[in-house]
Structure formats: C-alpha cells, structure tokens
Design an enzyme around this catalytic site. Structure first.
Site, PDB file in Angstrom:
ATOM      1  N   ASP A   1      -0.033  -8.148   3.140  1.00 11.80           N
ATOM      2  CA  ASP A   1      -1.385  -7.970   3.636  1.00 11.80           C
ATOM      3  C   ASP A   1      -2.286  -8.835   2.766  1.00 11.80           C
ATOM      4  O   ASP A   1      -2.571  -8.493   1.622  1.00 11.80           O
ATOM      5  CB  ASP A   1      -1.757  -6.484   3.550  1.00 11.80           C
ATOM      6  CG  ASP A   1      -3.192  -6.213   3.957  1.00 11.80           C
ATOM      7  OD1 ASP A   1      -3.906  -7.166   4.310  1.00 11.80           O
ATOM      8  OD2 ASP A   1      -3.596  -5.033   3.905  1.00 11.80           O
TER       9      ASP A   1
ATOM     10  N   GLU B   1       0.833  -1.206   0.000  1.00 11.94           N
ATOM     11  CA  GLU B   1       0.000   0.000   0.000  1.00 11.94           C
ATOM     12  C   GLU B   1       0.872   1.262   0.000  1.00 11.94           C
ATOM     13  O   GLU B   1       0.779   2.108   0.884  1.00 11.94           O
ATOM     14  CB  GLU B   1      -0.995  -0.016   1.166  1.00 11.94           C
ATOM     15  CG  GLU B   1      -2.303   0.650   0.771  1.00 11.94           C
ATOM     16  CD  GLU B   1      -3.438   0.476   1.780  1.00 11.94           C
ATOM     17  OE1 GLU B   1      -4.446   1.172   1.596  1.00 11.94           O
ATOM     18  OE2 GLU B   1      -3.336  -0.345   2.705  1.00 11.94           O
TER      19      GLU B   1
ATOM     20  N   ASN C   1      -5.408  -9.590   3.613  1.00  8.67           N
ATOM     21  CA  ASN C   1      -6.786  -9.128   3.814  1.00  8.67           C
ATOM     22  C   ASN C   1      -7.758 -10.266   4.162  1.00  8.67           C
ATOM     23  O   ASN C   1      -8.941 -10.204   3.840  1.00  8.67           O
ATOM     24  CB  ASN C   1      -7.279  -8.346   2.593  1.00  8.67           C
ATOM     25  CG  ASN C   1      -7.072  -6.847   2.765  1.00  8.67           C
ATOM     26  OD1 ASN C   1      -7.459  -6.274   3.785  1.00  8.67           O
ATOM     27  ND2 ASN C   1      -6.442  -6.210   1.792  1.00  8.67           N
TER      28      ASN C   1
ATOM     29  N   HIS D   1      -1.656  -0.653  10.174  1.00 11.07           N
ATOM     30  CA  HIS D   1      -1.066  -1.981  10.341  1.00 11.07           C
ATOM     31  C   HIS D   1       0.205  -1.868  11.186  1.00 11.07           C
ATOM     32  O   HIS D   1       0.852  -0.823  11.213  1.00 11.07           O
ATOM     33  CB  HIS D   1      -0.656  -2.586   8.990  1.00 11.07           C
ATOM     34  CG  HIS D   1      -1.797  -2.906   8.082  1.00 11.07           C
ATOM     35  ND1 HIS D   1      -2.172  -4.200   7.788  1.00 11.07           N
ATOM     36  CD2 HIS D   1      -2.623  -2.100   7.375  1.00 11.07           C
ATOM     37  CE1 HIS D   1      -3.186  -4.182   6.938  1.00 11.07           C
ATOM     38  NE2 HIS D   1      -3.482  -2.913   6.673  1.00 11.07           N
TER      39      HIS D   1
END
Length: 256
Positions: free
Chosen positions: A149, A36, A151, A247
């Site tokens: 990540d 990200e 998710n 995070h």
C-alpha cells in the site's frame, strides 16, 4: 510461475475473521505480502505466523494496533531484512524484505497523510528517505518486487474523483511526481498498469457512503518491480468477490 499477492489487511485479526486465510490457502501463491497488521508479536497466533505451512516474517510497529507488515513464502528466505534503516519509520513497522536467490520480495506500507498536516509532513519525510533506498536496491542488480500500500494514486486514471482530490493526500502533485521518479528515473515498473491499462481498476475504497458499492475507489496498492521480472508478468487480478478489508488483494503471476 511465481504468483505474488499484495493485501492490506486493515488488521490481521479482522481479516482472518472475514476469511482471508481460507482464501489465501486456495490461491497457492508463492509469496503473499501483507500490510497493516495492527498487531504485535504477542497477538500473532500460529495461523497468523505460519498459515498452511507458509513461512512468515514480520515487522511490527512499536505503537499497539498500528501499521505492521509481513511476507509469507512457501520457501524459507535466504535473508530477511526488517526495516530499511530509517529509525522514525522502522519504529512504525513499515518494511519487510525477503531474499530468495536473485529475487527480492518486499512488503511495504507507506504512510498516509490524510489524518492531518503532521502526518503529511511525515509522509514527505518517508518519501525523501525511501527514494534513495529504492535507488540502492535497483543498483544491486537483483530482481525486485515491492508489493504494498503506497497510499498514492499515481495518475488520474487511478482514482474515480481525481478532480476533487488534487489537493488531498494521496493525489498531491508532489506525491504523484515522486511515483513518476520511481518509474521514469530510478527505473522500476508499475506492473499492474503494464498488464492492464483499463479505467476503474481500484484496490481501496473509503468506508464512507456507498464508495465500495459504487466503485468510487483509488488504486494505491502496487507491485513495483525491476524491469526483468516485470517483463515476465502474465496476469493481474483484483479480488473483490469477498471483502476482507477496505483494500482488495492484488495478485500478479510471473513466468519463472
């Protein structure tokens, strides 16, 4: 002893302003996988590209301020692969693979489906395409560590309010079954869980309410590895003393 960090930055510029690269320099990690970025190539400063002399390789999303992944390494990779061959998701900057001898280190950012049905359908498409890629990687016989990540919280232990989230993206039965297949059928290992079976080991917290303060979190950041290197994992740590993003960085050390 290789030290590998996975960190969703929720914006590389934001994380940098909160001290991420100062912290990263102190860790002396061999590899740092970031997700990200929320940045494109023109946004990347020298510090973002090569912090402290690290070699950085990145996959930028076509859409501005969205997604993006990267791998930092002390040594230059033998080979770099950007994207995993799925045009829809390669356009979103979700995959960087770096090969070092017989070791492959990957940074991945799996889609979130929480914004609505269309993105959940996209997430299911990603899962359908990524599983065969994981199988192919495993079949090559290399040692692989896939950080990122994902998710998805795999099991009830991996999120605080699992009863209330059984119909929500990130804890849907289909998503959890997909993770189970990666571990039980394909043969990868959830390295964190192999080292630390305790409850409340979360890596992400909603910005709503007092989720972070009350540790109402989810474990959605993983090191997913082939059995050989997974067996060499010695320590795992979730860093929460500073908050660079929504995070927390996940660090695992492996015997050489």
């Amino acid at each position: 002893m290789p030290k590998i960090i996975s960190a969703n930055l929720n914006g590389i510029r934001s994380a940098s302003s909160k001290g991420f690269f100062t912290w990263m320099a102190k860790q002396d990690a061999d590899f740092v996988c970031v997700q990200e970025l929320k940045a494109q190539a023109p946004d990347m400063t020298p510090e973002f590209l090569n912090p402290g002399g690290y070699h950085g390789h990145f996959h930028y999303a076509e859409k501005k301020g969205y997604s993006g992944t990267g791998v930092y390494s002390k040594i230059e990779p033998d080979r770099v692969v950007i994207g995993f061959g799925a045009p829809e998701f390669d356009a979103e900057g979700r995959y960087v693979q770096c090969d070092f001898g017989n070791l492959t280190v990957i940074s991945v950012y799996c889609p979130s489906g929480s914004s609505g049905p269309e993105r959940q359908e996209a997430k299911f498409r990603f899962m359908a395409l990524f599983l065969p890629h994981l199988q192919q990687l495993h079949a090559e016989g290399r040692e692989v560590v896939i950080c990122g990540d994902w998710n998805i919280a795999h099991k009830e232990i991996d999120l605080k309010n699992w009863k209330g989230n059984k119909k929500n993206s990130g804890f849907l039965p289909e998503e959890r079954e997909w993770m189970t297949r990666i571990f039980d059928e394909v043969g990868y290992v959830d390295v964190h869980r192999g080292l630390d079976p305790r409850e409340e080991q979360y890596t992400w917290w909603s910005n709503r309410g007092q989720a972070y303060a009350k540790n109402v979190g989810w474990r959605i950041d993983y090191h997913v590895a082939t059995p050989g290197i997974a067996a060499k994992a010695t320590t795992v740590a979730i860093y929460k003393e500073e908050k660079f993003s929504d995070h927390a960085p996940l660090t695992i050390e492996y015997l050489a």
